[in-house]
Design a protein around this motif. Structure first.
Motif, short mmCIF file in Angstrom:
data_model
loop_
_atom_site.label_atom_id
_atom_site.label_comp_id
_atom_site.label_asym_id
_atom_site.label_seq_id
_atom_site.Cartn_x
_atom_site.Cartn_y
_atom_site.Cartn_z
N THR A 105 0.83 -1.20 0.00
CA THR A 105 0.00 0.00 0.00
C THR A 105 0.87 1.25 0.00
O THR A 105 1.79 1.36 0.80
N LYS A 106 0.52 2.20 -0.88
CA LYS A 106 1.23 3.47 -0.96
C LYS A 106 0.23 4.61 -0.82
O LYS A 106 -0.92 4.51 -1.26
N VAL A 107 0.68 5.70 -0.21
CA VAL A 107 -0.14 6.90 -0.12
C VAL A 107 0.01 7.68 -1.41
O VAL A 107 1.13 8.05 -1.80
N LEU A 108 -1.11 7.93 -2.09
CA LEU A 108 -1.10 8.71 -3.32
C LEU A 108 -1.16 10.21 -3.02
O LEU A 108 -0.48 11.00 -3.67
N ALA A 109 -2.00 10.58 -2.07
CA ALA A 109 -2.18 12.00 -1.77
C ALA A 109 -2.92 12.15 -0.46
O ALA A 109 -3.59 11.22 0.00
N MET A 110 -2.82 13.35 0.12
CA MET A 110 -3.62 13.71 1.28
C MET A 110 -4.47 14.91 0.89
O MET A 110 -3.96 15.91 0.40
N THR A 111 -5.77 14.78 1.10
CA THR A 111 -6.73 15.77 0.65
C THR A 111 -7.25 16.59 1.82
O THR A 111 -7.79 16.04 2.78
N GLY A 112 -7.07 17.91 1.76
CA GLY A 112 -7.63 18.78 2.77
C GLY A 112 -9.12 18.98 2.55
O GLY A 112 -9.64 18.76 1.45
N LYS A 113 -9.82 19.41 3.60
CA LYS A 113 -11.27 19.55 3.53
C LYS A 113 -11.71 20.94 4.00
O LYS A 113 -11.09 21.53 4.89
N HIS A 114 -12.79 21.43 3.42
CA HIS A 114 -13.44 22.62 3.94
C HIS A 114 -14.23 22.24 5.19
O HIS A 114 -14.56 21.07 5.40
N PRO A 115 -14.55 23.22 6.05
CA PRO A 115 -15.32 22.90 7.25
C PRO A 115 -16.65 22.23 6.92
O PRO A 115 -17.29 22.54 5.90
N LEU A 116 -17.06 21.31 7.78
CA LEU A 116 -18.35 20.66 7.62
C LEU A 116 -19.48 21.63 7.92
O LEU A 116 -19.37 22.50 8.78
N THR A 117 -20.59 21.45 7.20
CA THR A 117 -21.84 22.11 7.56
C THR A 117 -22.60 21.16 8.48
O THR A 117 -22.71 19.97 8.18
N PRO A 118 -23.12 21.62 9.64
CA PRO A 118 -23.77 20.72 10.59
C PRO A 118 -24.90 19.92 9.93
O PRO A 118 -25.59 20.43 9.05
N PRO A 119 -25.11 18.65 10.35
CA PRO A 119 -24.29 18.01 11.39
C PRO A 119 -22.93 17.51 10.87
O PRO A 119 -21.92 17.72 11.49
N PHE A 120 -22.91 16.83 9.71
CA PHE A 120 -21.65 16.32 9.18
C PHE A 120 -21.67 16.36 7.65
O PHE A 120 -21.32 15.41 6.98
N ARG A 121 -22.09 17.49 7.10
CA ARG A 121 -22.27 17.60 5.66
C ARG A 121 -21.01 18.18 5.02
O ARG A 121 -20.55 19.25 5.39
N GLU A 122 -20.48 17.45 4.05
CA GLU A 122 -19.23 17.85 3.41
C GLU A 122 -19.46 18.92 2.35
O GLU A 122 -20.45 18.89 1.63
N THR A 123 -18.52 19.87 2.28
CA THR A 123 -18.66 20.98 1.33
C THR A 123 -17.51 21.08 0.33
O THR A 123 -17.50 22.01 -0.48
#
Length: 449
Positions: A213-231
């Motif tokens: 197993t190799k790491v291809l990339a690390m992806t940053g995230k914008h803040p979640l919209t409550p309760p746990f909604r990805e943006t």
């Protein structure tokens, strides 16, 4: 000389697009699409049939393996969460690389996944299974509050709730068991560390092949919209070297503990004051990541997944980009309603740093509501650094405006809920942007996107 053996791709909702699959596999082998019975597949079947051979699955494993064996595929693959188990069964029966049925079960069962990671000593997040209403109180006592409630099977934050106190617990309990039959888990709430204007979690994209197993990339995230909604998300993640190393190590250990031997995985990791913790491991390519990867590094992750399914070794990691490449998704409302207008697209496209704006919905579409991450659109761009990304989004998002109706009332929302009440800019950023308006009295919808 006959045609090369195809790559059989099981396709359904939640997958990368048919066009991305066709582009990613181009020049390797032909594509044969394995299709379940679903509304999404019925809508896109004409497109799929133009891109490759189409095989209709029956839903009966013993029959479907006969149908797929006739293709003599060189590999079998899916990008759709709800077909991971189907694809694993086919790969196993045909002797092809892929998740085993047992691994697919663990990857798609949130309780079993937590238990496997705990037993392996990778991450011991408190988790309790709730098969029915009778187990609810036991679960709360075992896990404690605050807690997170999730369906055992699911994706896109669908049916995921935060429970901070007993009042919220009672409200969630009444919602969960209105329709009996679904199993749930109650998990320890992972409190993120202060993260400023960025999200307090990341995802790790890994590739597993014959060489490990190799790491291809690390992806940053914008803040979640409550309760746990990805943006949305961005490359590269904004982490110091020591955090990057710790998160990468945790993700690789998690994928290994779950028994993954082939394929691309998408592991979400919470950044807590005590160190990184596993949110969940997904046994397929993460949503929208191929678009991000192709812009940021020129690497097609669909092609990477296809090569792994064909037995190739893990590829080298893409070179980290010198700029910040981002995506942002406006979220459908929690409240059910019909979209009357989606405006501001022309204005947003005029901003320097924005490279694209693509709506996913049209006026007249009914959106069912709920707490899942259902996307209205996709905003893309690239800027010199993370600060510039935040500044650009703060200028761009108020320009986008969604108007909904539930038949009785009409309301307006903006992509980021925290900005929903901010006044929209009075002047468009470029003079050529045409006005976007909705004429509701006559029922004549006018939209410029």
């Amino acid at each position: 000389m006959g045609e090369p053996a195809p790559l059989a791709v099981a396709y359904d909702v939640g997958s990368v697009s048919p066009a991305e699959i066709a582009v990613g596999v181009a020049g390797l082998v032909p594509v044969a699409f394995l299709l379940p019975h679903s509304p999404h597949v019925r809508k896109l079947r004409p497109v799929l049939s133009r891109l490759g051979r189409v095989v209709q699955l029956t839903g009966r494993p013993e029959r479907d393996v006969v149908l797929v064996r006739r293709l003599a595929p060189a590999g079998v693959l899916t990008f759709s969460e709800n077909l991971l188990r189907v694809t694993a069964g086919l790969a196993h029966d045909l002797g092809l690389p892929g998740h085993t049925p047992e691994v697919a079960e663990v990857l798609t069962d949130k309780y079993r996944q937590r238990e496997r990671l705990r037993v392996a000593g990778v991450d011991a997040v408190r988790c309790h299974l709730v098969p029915d209403a009778a187990a609810w109180e036991r679960a709360l006592s075992a896990v404690g509050l605050p807690a997170v409630v999730k369906p055992v099977h699911g994706q896109g934050s669908r049916g995921t709730f935060a429970v901070r106190d007993r009042v919220e617990a009672e409200g969630v309990r009444s919602r969960l068991f209105e329709d009996p039959g679904g199993a749930w888990v109650v998990e320890e709430f992972l409190q993120g560390r202060p993260s400023g204007t960025l999200g307090d979690y990341v995802s790790v994209e890994t590739a597993t092949g014959p060489d490990g197993t190799k790491v291809l990339a690390m992806t940053g995230k914008h803040p979640l919209t409550p309760p746990f909604r990805e943006t949305g998300q961005f490359w590269p993640a904004a982490l110091p070297h020591e955090d990057h190393a710790a998160v990468s190590d945790l993700a690789v250990r998690a994928v290994t503990a779950l028994g993954v031997t082939t394929g691309v995985c998408h592991t979400e990791v919470k950044l807590t004051p005590g160190g990184p913790r596993i949110i969940e491991v997904n046994g397929r390519l993460g949503g929208h990541l191929n678009e991000l990867s192709r812009r940021a590094s020129g690497v097609d992750l669909v092609r990477t997944a296809a090569l792994l399914a064909l037995g190739a070794p893990s590829p080298p990691a893409p070179t980290p980009p010198g700029r910040v490449y981002f995506q942002f998704n406006g979220l459908a409302p929690v409240r059910p309603g019909q979209l009357r207008a989606l405006t501001g697209g022309d204005d947003v496209r005029c901003l320097e740093g924005i490279t694209g704006y693509r709506p996913y919905v049209s006026p007249g579409d009914h959106l069912p509501g709920g707490v899942g991450s259902v996307f209205m659109d996709l905003l893309t761009g690239d800027v010199p650094d993370h600060r510039a990304m935040v500044d650009l989004l703060n200028r761009a998002l108020p320009l986008l405006r969604y108007e909904f109706t539930d038949g009785a009332t009409t309301w307006i929302e903006h992509p980021r809920q925290a900005q929903a009440d901010d006044p929209a800019p009075q002047n468009p950023p470029c003079a050529t942007a045409s006005p976007n308006r909705l004429e509701t009295d006559s029922g004549n919808r006018q939209q410029t996107i």
